[in-house]
Design a protein around this motif. Structure first.
Motif, PDB file in Angstrom:
ATOM      1  N   THR A 112       0.831  -1.203   0.000  1.00 38.26           N
ATOM      2  CA  THR A 112       0.000   0.000   0.000  1.00 38.26           C
ATOM      3  C   THR A 112       0.866   1.254   0.000  1.00 38.26           C
ATOM      4  O   THR A 112       0.581   2.216  -0.721  1.00 38.26           O
ATOM      5  CB  THR A 112      -0.938   0.006   1.224  1.00 38.26           C
ATOM      6  OG1 THR A 112      -1.708  -1.208   1.246  1.00 38.26           O
ATOM      7  CG2 THR A 112      -1.886   1.189   1.185  1.00 38.26           C
ATOM      8  N   ILE A 133       1.065   4.328  -2.799  1.00 35.94           N
ATOM      9  CA  ILE A 133       0.880   5.739  -2.430  1.00 35.94           C
ATOM     10  C   ILE A 133       2.086   6.571  -2.855  1.00 35.94           C
ATOM     11  O   ILE A 133       1.944   7.662  -3.437  1.00 35.94           O
ATOM     12  CB  ILE A 133       0.626   5.860  -0.910  1.00 35.94           C
ATOM     13  CG1 ILE A 133      -0.755   5.264  -0.567  1.00 35.94           C
ATOM     14  CG2 ILE A 133       0.708   7.306  -0.454  1.00 35.94           C
ATOM     15  CD1 ILE A 133      -1.045   5.170   0.918  1.00 35.94           C
ATOM     16  N   TRP A 166      -6.918  13.174  -2.520  1.00 37.73           N
ATOM     17  CA  TRP A 166      -6.729  12.307  -1.352  1.00 37.73           C
ATOM     18  C   TRP A 166      -7.592  11.057  -1.430  1.00 37.73           C
ATOM     19  O   TRP A 166      -7.255  10.034  -0.827  1.00 37.73           O
ATOM     20  CB  TRP A 166      -7.047  13.085  -0.078  1.00 37.73           C
ATOM     21  CG  TRP A 166      -6.119  14.238   0.142  1.00 37.73           C
ATOM     22  CD1 TRP A 166      -6.355  15.559  -0.102  1.00 37.73           C
ATOM     23  CD2 TRP A 166      -4.761  14.169   0.623  1.00 37.73           C
ATOM     24  NE1 TRP A 166      -5.252  16.322   0.185  1.00 37.73           N
ATOM     25  CE2 TRP A 166      -4.252  15.497   0.647  1.00 37.73           C
ATOM     26  CE3 TRP A 166      -3.943  13.115   1.033  1.00 37.73           C
ATOM     27  CZ2 TRP A 166      -2.960  15.786   1.076  1.00 37.73           C
ATOM     28  CZ3 TRP A 166      -2.651  13.412   1.459  1.00 37.73           C
ATOM     29  CH2 TRP A 166      -2.167  14.718   1.477  1.00 37.73           C
ATOM     30  N   PHE A 194      -5.746   7.941  -2.437  1.00 36.63           N
ATOM     31  CA  PHE A 194      -5.038   7.242  -1.363  1.00 36.63           C
ATOM     32  C   PHE A 194      -5.979   6.292  -0.629  1.00 36.63           C
ATOM     33  O   PHE A 194      -5.585   5.191  -0.226  1.00 36.63           O
ATOM     34  CB  PHE A 194      -4.440   8.245  -0.378  1.00 36.63           C
ATOM     35  CG  PHE A 194      -3.338   9.093  -0.965  1.00 36.63           C
ATOM     36  CD1 PHE A 194      -2.645   8.681  -2.096  1.00 36.63           C
ATOM     37  CD2 PHE A 194      -2.992  10.303  -0.402  1.00 36.63           C
ATOM     38  CE1 PHE A 194      -1.635   9.448  -2.646  1.00 36.63           C
ATOM     39  CE2 PHE A 194      -1.979  11.081  -0.931  1.00 36.63           C
ATOM     40  CZ  PHE A 194      -1.307  10.654  -2.067  1.00 36.63           C
TER      41      PHE A 194
END
Length: 682
Positions: A399, A403, A422, A425
């Motif tokens: 993850t 990102i 955002w 994410f």
């Protein structure tokens, strides 16, 4: 016919793979979105990365979905309402008023005043029915236009505020009486009107909706047009406002022109070629580097199924909303394949799948870079998948890689972080959480395809399992021998990079066939009585050799996986029961060594070869008297060299260097078992 059947039988595996390849190719092409691909990638608010673009042909500028939705909402809000009028109602109401007026008002009223009151009432009725009285309750803007129909023919138009609704008649009548200074007769008028006022208008919903639908269908999806060779956008210019709308219109027009009826089949054929090429490369990889997997139809089917599953999920998301493409946990593919096969195969299949998906996803370069990097990190970080903590740590690392890589791409495109999305994410986090589903997915695959993962191997390695408990009770010496072999084999496997968990499990179960006749094996002869003393050498050899076949039978009854049964089949290879062979040879010089040999097959993997070495060394080490380091070294060398001379490892993908490493491990381990110290020169 017989020759044809024989040929078919010999090549049935290859024929199956051809059918599987064709079916998978067509399924993937079928799942791909049936729309063209605009050859430029662009995003709103980001610079135009390609060369300066001129209109390649004339096209219309399409309205945005928001504009169309707003326009349609305005049409609905401003739509004319249609009502049907019943002309028979008003005469009936007036007659009822005439008949009931004098019975409602008291006789004490003077004649002139009575006439005046009656006339006032008639005026109120005329006002109420001027545009009509509606029974249904409708909540509309007062200025809404209304058309009244009589027998489907327009009679008059008005506004909604001019129509009286039956539920508000009392309020409206009171207002009119107040204006006419007739408050003293409110009760009489209200009682009279309550009985006689009837609605003469009904809302014609069907007619109204038909008119609205016609107006909605007439809405234009375009606004303006762009002529051929018109400058659309320059390199480096920000894609926003009208530029973005024009580019989206060009993209839509381009795709609709590319995927027209005349060249649809040609483009589908081109897609088929690309998919077929990718799958052929995958099959060639299996045939060259993973021949054991290639020969197993179930395993090839399993690999193709997982590729197809990832294509299906991604295509589904692309068709629904490509913005959420990163929610699909593509890192599950290398995880699953690594659990059942190895890291190299998992990564290669993952890369092939990402290349396939690159032709259908937006921002294909960015997507492929992120997914390939995530796949590499998955392979490098995930070890010992059966440990839950390892999976959580690896998913967190995957993850973070998503990102970080996405952040880098965004800054490169935007040059700032002010407009950072955002929510993307959050999608990566959801993708990570979905990746955790790999554990139950592996269990499902084990049941569906009959494969074995490290998770199942961990369960099988539990010495409290039913079969191993039975072994420890019925053949305790064999059980102890198996534990020692498991420890030796695991250490050797770790040293050369083989599957340590698999070889440990194979070692624990390799001698379960000895449970059938446990006392015929020296490790279980605690009483000092040897039943072989009463048997002929050939009979004794037959009992010893049969423990392999008995073990296979017991393993199948207890549903042990084929990968574990392979250790039972191969742990003696085609070697001979040498003690009884030599015993028989003293009596009969013409004895055939094949009668004293195991049926095989020979070990065909690193893990089965390791078990054969460790089993032979551990069993023979019990005969060592006054062991020293020198004796152990010579002992291990002799046993393994003899196995090599017999060609026991020819089918295993193990190198001479790895065998030398295993020798060192076995020498060191045996020295530790016998608590030997280094022999210093005198």
């Amino acid at each position: 016919m017989k020759d044809f059947l024989n040929t078919f039988y010999k090549n049935h595996s290859l024929l199956y793979k051809v059918i599987l390849f064709i079916a998978t190719t067509f399924l993937i092409v079928y799942l791909f979105p049936k729309s063209g691909r605009f050859k430029y990638n662009f995003e709103k608010g980001k610079p135009w990365q390609s060369e300066t673009l001129y209109a390649p042909f004339d096209f219309a500028i399409q309205k945005t979905p928001e504009e169309l939705s707003k326009e349609k909402e305005q049409i609905k809000a401003n739509a004319t309402l249609y009502f049907s009028i019943d002309p028979k109602v008003l005469p009936i109401v007036k007659k009822a008023y005439e008949d009931n007026f004098y019975t409602t008002f008291p006789d004490s009223i003077y004649r002139d005043e009575s006439r005046s009151l009656k006339k006032q009432g008639e005026q109120i009725i005329d006002e109420l029915y001027k545009y009509g009285v509606l029974e249904d309750h409708l909540s509309r803007v007062p200025t809404t236009e209304v058309t009244v129909l009589e027998n489907r023919v327009e009679r008059y138009k008005t506004q909604f505020s001019e129509i009286y609704q039956l539920e508000y008649i009392k309020r409206d009548v009171l207002e009119k009486l107040e204006k006419a200074n007739l408050e003293g007769y409110q009760s009489e008028y209200i009682a009279l009107f309550f009985d006689i006022i009837k609605p003469n208008l009904t809302y014609n919903k069907t007619f109204t909706e038909n008119v609205i639908n016609e107006a909605l269908q007439a809405v234009s999806f375009t606004r303006g047009s762009i002529e051929k060779e018109t400058l659309i956008i320059s390199k480096g210019e920000i894609v926003e406002g009208d530029k973005f709308l024009i580019l989206k219109s060009l993209e839509s027009e381009y795709e609709s022109q590319v995927w027209n009826e005349s060249n649809y089949n040609l483009i589908v054929f081109a897609y088929t070629l690309l998919v077929a090429l990718a799958l052929i490369i995958l099959l060639l990889f299996l045939r060259k580097y993973r021949l054991d997997v290639f020969k197993n139809d179930t395993k090839v089917t399993f690999i193709f199924f997982n590729v197809l599953l990832m294509v299906f999920l991604t295509s589904l998301m692309v068709n629904y909303n490509s913005q959420y493409i990163y929610i699909i946990p593509l890192a599950m593919l290398p995880l699953v394949l690594k659990a059942f096969f190895d890291a190299r195969l998992g990564l290669f299949t993952h890369v092939i799948t990402v290349l396939l998906l690159g032709s259908i996803v937006p921002n294909s370069y960015e997507y492929m870079f992120l997914q390939i990097i995530a796949g590499i990190v998955t392979i490098l970080t995930v070890s010992e998948l059966y440990k839950r903590a390892n999976l959580f740590i690896s998913v967190a690392q995957i993850t973070m890689i998503y990102i970080i890589a996405y952040f880098a791409f965004f800054v490169i495109h935007e040059g700032s972080v002010e407009t950072l999305k955002w929510e993307t994410f959050a999608m990566f986090i959801l993708c990570g959480l979905a990746t955790l589903f790999v554990q139950p997915l592996i269990y499902i695959y084990e049941k569906l395809f009959g494969l074995v993962s490290d998770v199942s191997l961990l369960e099988l390695s539990d010495t409290n399992s039913k079969l191993l408990k039975q072994l420890s009770n019925e053949a305790p010496g064999t059980f102890h021998h198996s534990l020692n072999v498991a420890n030796l084999a695991e250490a050797a496997a770790n040293e050369i990079g083989a599957n340590a968990m698999l070889v440990r499990v194979g070692a624990l179960y390799h001698d379960i066939g000895k449970m059938k006749n446990p006392t015929y094996f020296t490790e279980n002869q605690s009483s000092g009585v040897n039943p072989h003393d009463e048997l002929a050498p050939q009979e004794s050899a037959s009992i010893i050799v049969d423990h392999v076949l008995d073990g296979i039978e017991i393993a199948k009854k207890n549903n042990l996986p084929d990968r574990v049964i392979d250790f039972i089949r191969t742990h003696h290879g085609t070697s001979a029961v040498y003690y009884f062979y030599m015993k028989e040879k003293h009596v009969n010089e013409a004895v055939d060594i094949a009668d004293f040999s195991y049926p095989g097959p020979k070990p065909f993997s690193k893990e089965t070869a390791i078990l054969m070495m460790c089993d032979s060394v551990e069993a023979a080490s019990k005969s060592l008297k006054d062991p020293t380091s020198t004796k152990i070294d010579k002992f291990v060398e002799n046993i393994l060299n003899k196995q090599m001379e017999e060609g026991q490892f020819l089918n295993a993908n193990i190198t001479f260097k790895e065998i030398q490493v295993i020798k060192k491990v076995l020498k060191r381990k045996l020295a530790n078992i016998y608590h030997l110290r280094i022999e210093y020169p005198e």
